[in-house]
Design an enzyme around this catalytic site. Structure first.
Site, PDB file in Angstrom:
ATOM      1  N   TYR A 117     -49.250  -5.437  40.702  1.00 11.96           N
ATOM      2  CA  TYR A 117     -48.116  -4.613  40.864  1.00 11.96           C
ATOM      3  C   TYR A 117     -47.642  -4.382  39.399  1.00 11.96           C
ATOM      4  O   TYR A 117     -47.238  -5.243  38.536  1.00 11.96           O
ATOM      5  CB  TYR A 117     -47.177  -5.035  41.860  1.00 11.96           C
ATOM      6  CG  TYR A 117     -45.843  -4.641  41.907  1.00 11.96           C
ATOM      7  CD1 TYR A 117     -45.569  -3.339  42.036  1.00 11.96           C
ATOM      8  CD2 TYR A 117     -44.934  -5.534  41.624  1.00 11.96           C
ATOM      9  CE1 TYR A 117     -44.262  -2.372  42.043  1.00 11.96           C
ATOM     10  CE2 TYR A 117     -43.552  -4.772  41.781  1.00 11.96           C
ATOM     11  CZ  TYR A 117     -43.323  -3.379  41.958  1.00 11.96           C
ATOM     12  OH  TYR A 117     -41.809  -2.929  41.771  1.00 11.96           O
ATOM     13  N   ARG A 147     -23.594 -17.449  48.950  1.00 12.86           N
ATOM     14  CA  ARG A 147     -24.514 -17.273  48.132  1.00 12.86           C
ATOM     15  C   ARG A 147     -25.525 -18.476  48.504  1.00 12.86           C
ATOM     16  O   ARG A 147     -26.721 -18.477  48.537  1.00 12.86           O
ATOM     17  CB  ARG A 147     -24.261 -17.540  46.559  1.00 12.86           C
ATOM     18  CG  ARG A 147     -25.495 -17.496  45.757  1.00 12.86           C
ATOM     19  CD  ARG A 147     -24.959 -17.938  44.356  1.00 12.86           C
ATOM     20  NE  ARG A 147     -24.755 -19.426  44.188  1.00 12.86           N
ATOM     21  CZ  ARG A 147     -23.495 -19.882  43.910  1.00 12.86           C
ATOM     22  NH1 ARG A 147     -22.550 -19.181  43.797  1.00 12.86           N
ATOM     23  NH2 ARG A 147     -23.608 -20.928  43.876  1.00 12.86           N
ATOM     24  N   ASP A 164     -49.419 -12.571  46.841  1.00 12.58           N
ATOM     25  CA  ASP A 164     -48.280 -11.380  47.352  1.00 12.58           C
ATOM     26  C   ASP A 164     -49.026 -10.917  48.575  1.00 12.58           C
ATOM     27  O   ASP A 164     -50.199 -10.143  48.443  1.00 12.58           O
ATOM     28  CB  ASP A 164     -48.217 -10.697  46.131  1.00 12.58           C
ATOM     29  CG  ASP A 164     -47.160  -9.606  46.598  1.00 12.58           C
ATOM     30  OD1 ASP A 164     -47.253  -9.184  47.680  1.00 12.58           O
ATOM     31  OD2 ASP A 164     -46.729  -8.976  45.597  1.00 12.58           O
ATOM     32  N   LYS A 201     -41.315  -3.220  52.194  1.00 11.60           N
ATOM     33  CA  LYS A 201     -42.439  -2.463  52.724  1.00 11.60           C
ATOM     34  C   LYS A 201     -42.796  -2.678  54.119  1.00 11.60           C
ATOM     35  O   LYS A 201     -41.922  -2.266  54.837  1.00 11.60           O
ATOM     36  CB  LYS A 201     -43.812  -2.908  51.759  1.00 11.60           C
ATOM     37  CG  LYS A 201     -43.261  -2.941  50.279  1.00 11.60           C
ATOM     38  CD  LYS A 201     -42.962  -1.609  49.638  1.00 11.60           C
ATOM     39  CE  LYS A 201     -43.292  -1.606  48.364  1.00 11.60           C
ATOM     40  NZ  LYS A 201     -42.256  -2.728  47.335  1.00 11.60           N
TER      41      LYS A 201
END
Length: 389
Positions: free
Chosen positions: A97, A45, A169, A194
């Site tokens: 978004y 982690r 973004d 994406k």
């Protein structure tokens, strides 16, 4: 040496075996020589060699200090918002978004974080809302789905004069076209699902920071909250980066052809694409995005209804009806019912998302084949309207 060559050269060769691909370290923990004495890794982690390789690569891609890989794009956004405290405020682009809007309004609003949604195509618009409580200016440029362009440099200057950070973004532009940190932004986020990964086979998020101070804070949040990207998906994202430049350039070229086709169709009301000279702030996009305008196009039909949009998006063959974007295969979606369904209709309409708005994610197929696919769908709509009449 070009920047793209430098990025590809930065993908490390495994020193142990000479493997040209970054190895997948599929492990949860690492053996230590003594308590606290290790080879730089103790628990997956906190860190993982495959993830670290990806994070170093994306930091270089965005010209940032450090990169951080998260399980999804929304996990990346969530990590950045965790920099704030109750009473802080965000100024966010109005055409945001849908997932970010849901996170801001339904999760963080109840913790006392206020968000103002502003049309940032005019940088001066933020002056009405910015104050000493403003901690983040949240931009998408281009936005999802109407592809609004904001002047990142000008907005960054305004934000910094008030002591606020600028977050961009950069998902739609990709670091191939646009480098927000070089334009004055402080943090960049990506849905690596994406363009960066590029093959519609994983979900991932990235945060890239500009300064050591921000890097330290995001690293703490990443480890404390635990929404890290697993090694296999890190490997796949690195694989996608190797072809990112070629893909983005081809998708941009294809999209330009399709946008010009749509502009000449009588069934179409508006076409949204930053590469069109008619697009608001086209000149800014030309400057910020290095002449690459991406593979996303949105358009609205003259028959502005959800029924008309449904008729169209169910008729295409090469454009597959699906969420997401940025992959090598072309996709089509209806934001009002899909990506932005969580946004109230009045909010959608006010930000330019009409009921008939359709979003295309242009892939790398032959552009003439894609044009023919859209043409057949438009003719199908015409025929159905005639049948109704």
């Amino acid at each position: 040496m070009s920047r793209i060559t430098e990025i590809l050269e930065s993908i490390p060769v495994d020193p142990l075996t000479g493997s040209i691909s970054v190895p997948i370290y599929q492990t949860s923990t690492f053996v230590q020589e003594a308590p606290g004495i290790n080879k730089g890794f103790d628990y997956a982690r906190s860190n993982n060699p495959t993830r670290l390789a990806l994070e170093n690569i994306v930091a270089q891609m965005e010209m940032g200090h450090k990169g951080f890989a998260f399980a999804t794009g929304l996990a990346a956004i969530d990590a950045v918002v965790k920099l704030l405290e109750s009473g802080d405020e965000i100024i966010a682009v109005d055409d945001i978004y849908g997932g970010a809007y849901r996170l801001f309004t339904q999760i963080y609003q109840k913790f006392g974080i206020k968000v103002h949604y502003v049309d940032t195509t005019q940088a001066e618009n933020i002056l009405e809302f910015i104050n000493d409580k403003t901690k983040l200016i949240w931009l998408e440029s281009p936005t999802n789905p109407t592809l609004k362009i904001s002047d990142i440099q000008k907005i960054s200057e305004i934000a910094h004069s008030f002591g606020a950070l600028v977050v961009v973004d950069n998902t739609f532009a990709s670091p191939i076209a646009q480098l927000p940190l070089e334009l004055g932004a402080d943090i960049v986020v990506h849905s690596a699902t994406k363009y960066i990964a590029g093959h519609s086979d994983l979900v991932a998020g990235l945060v890239i920071t500009k300064t050591p101070e921000l890097s330290e804070k995001i690293k703490f949040i990443q480890n404390a909250s635990g929404a890290i990207l697993g090694p296999w998906d890190c490997f796949l994202v690195i694989r996608g980066i190797e072809s990112l430049d070629l893909r983005v350039r081809q998708q941009s070229e294809n999209a330009k052809i399709i946008a010009n086709f749509l502009m000449n169709r009588e069934e179409i009301d508006k076409v949204y694409y930053p590469g069109l000279t008619t697009h608001t702030n086209h000149e800014i996009a030309q400057k910020q995005q290095n002449g690459l305008f991406g593979g996303v196009i949105s358009f609205s039909l003259k028959k502005d209804s959800i029924d008309a949009a449904n008729q169209f998006v169910t008729q295409t063959k090469l454009f597959k009806l699906a969420e997401s974007l940025g992959g090598v295969k072309s996709l089509i979606s209806h934001p009002a019912q899909m990506t932005h369904a969580s946004v109230p209709r009045e909010k959608r309409i006010s930000s330019g998302i009409q009921d008939s708005l359709i979003r295309l994610s242009v892939g790398i197929e032959d552009p003439l084949d894609l044009v023919q696919d859209l043409e057949k769908a438009l003719l199908s709509i015409d025929q159905k309207i005639k049948e109704i009449i």
